[in-house]
Design an enzyme around this catalytic site. Structure first.
Site, PDB file in Angstrom:
ATOM      1  N   LYS A 128      -0.942  -0.900  -4.845  1.00  0.00           N
ATOM      2  CA  LYS A 128      -1.579   0.346  -5.265  1.00  0.00           C
ATOM      3  C   LYS A 128      -0.700   0.964  -6.349  1.00  0.00           C
ATOM      4  O   LYS A 128       0.522   0.989  -6.228  1.00  0.00           O
ATOM      5  CB  LYS A 128      -1.639   1.300  -4.078  1.00  0.00           C
ATOM      6  CG  LYS A 128      -2.012   2.720  -4.419  1.00  0.00           C
ATOM      7  CD  LYS A 128      -1.719   3.708  -3.301  1.00  0.00           C
ATOM      8  CE  LYS A 128      -2.218   3.251  -1.975  1.00  0.00           C
ATOM      9  NZ  LYS A 128      -2.210   4.283  -0.949  1.00  0.00           N
TER      10      LYS A 128
ATOM     11  N   ASP B  72       0.846  -1.193   0.000  1.00  0.00           N
ATOM     12  CA  ASP B  72       0.000   0.000   0.000  1.00  0.00           C
ATOM     13  C   ASP B  72       0.884   1.247   0.000  1.00  0.00           C
ATOM     14  O   ASP B  72       0.488   2.306   0.439  1.00  0.00           O
ATOM     15  CB  ASP B  72      -0.927  -0.018   1.223  1.00  0.00           C
ATOM     16  CG  ASP B  72      -1.986   1.066   1.168  1.00  0.00           C
ATOM     17  OD1 ASP B  72      -2.465   1.356   0.054  1.00  0.00           O
ATOM     18  OD2 ASP B  72      -2.327   1.627   2.225  1.00  0.00           O
TER      19      ASP B  72
END
Length: 83
Positions: A67, A27
């Site tokens: 991400k 992330d």
């Protein structure tokens, strides 16, 4: 030297998990500057680095999930992500 310490830590992680990781989830995102092109590039670079490290940890058929922002590195990431 910071680089040598980082490499030693990475190697310890690789040795510990011994290609037995099923999933790596990233992330990570670079601090945003407000410049979409720069932010996308920097976060894409983080994604590529995380993916390269994950490949050293993942078991066969392991999954890397990250991400990413649409931008200049998007296509490169997709190409490198394919088996």
């Amino acid at each position: 030297d910071v680089y040598k310490r980082q490499e030693k830590i990475k190697q310890k992680i690789i040795d510990y998990f011994n290609n037995n990781v099923d999933v790596v989830l990233s992330d990570a995102a670079a601090n945003t500057t407000g410049n979409k092109a720069l932010d996308s590039y920097r976060t894409g670079d983080l994604c590529l680095n995380a993916m390269n490290f994950a490949k050293k940890l993942l078991a066969e058929n392991g999954i890397f999930l990250s991400k990413i922002f649409m931008g200049s590195t998007f296509e490169e990431i997709n190409i490198k992500a394919k088996p």
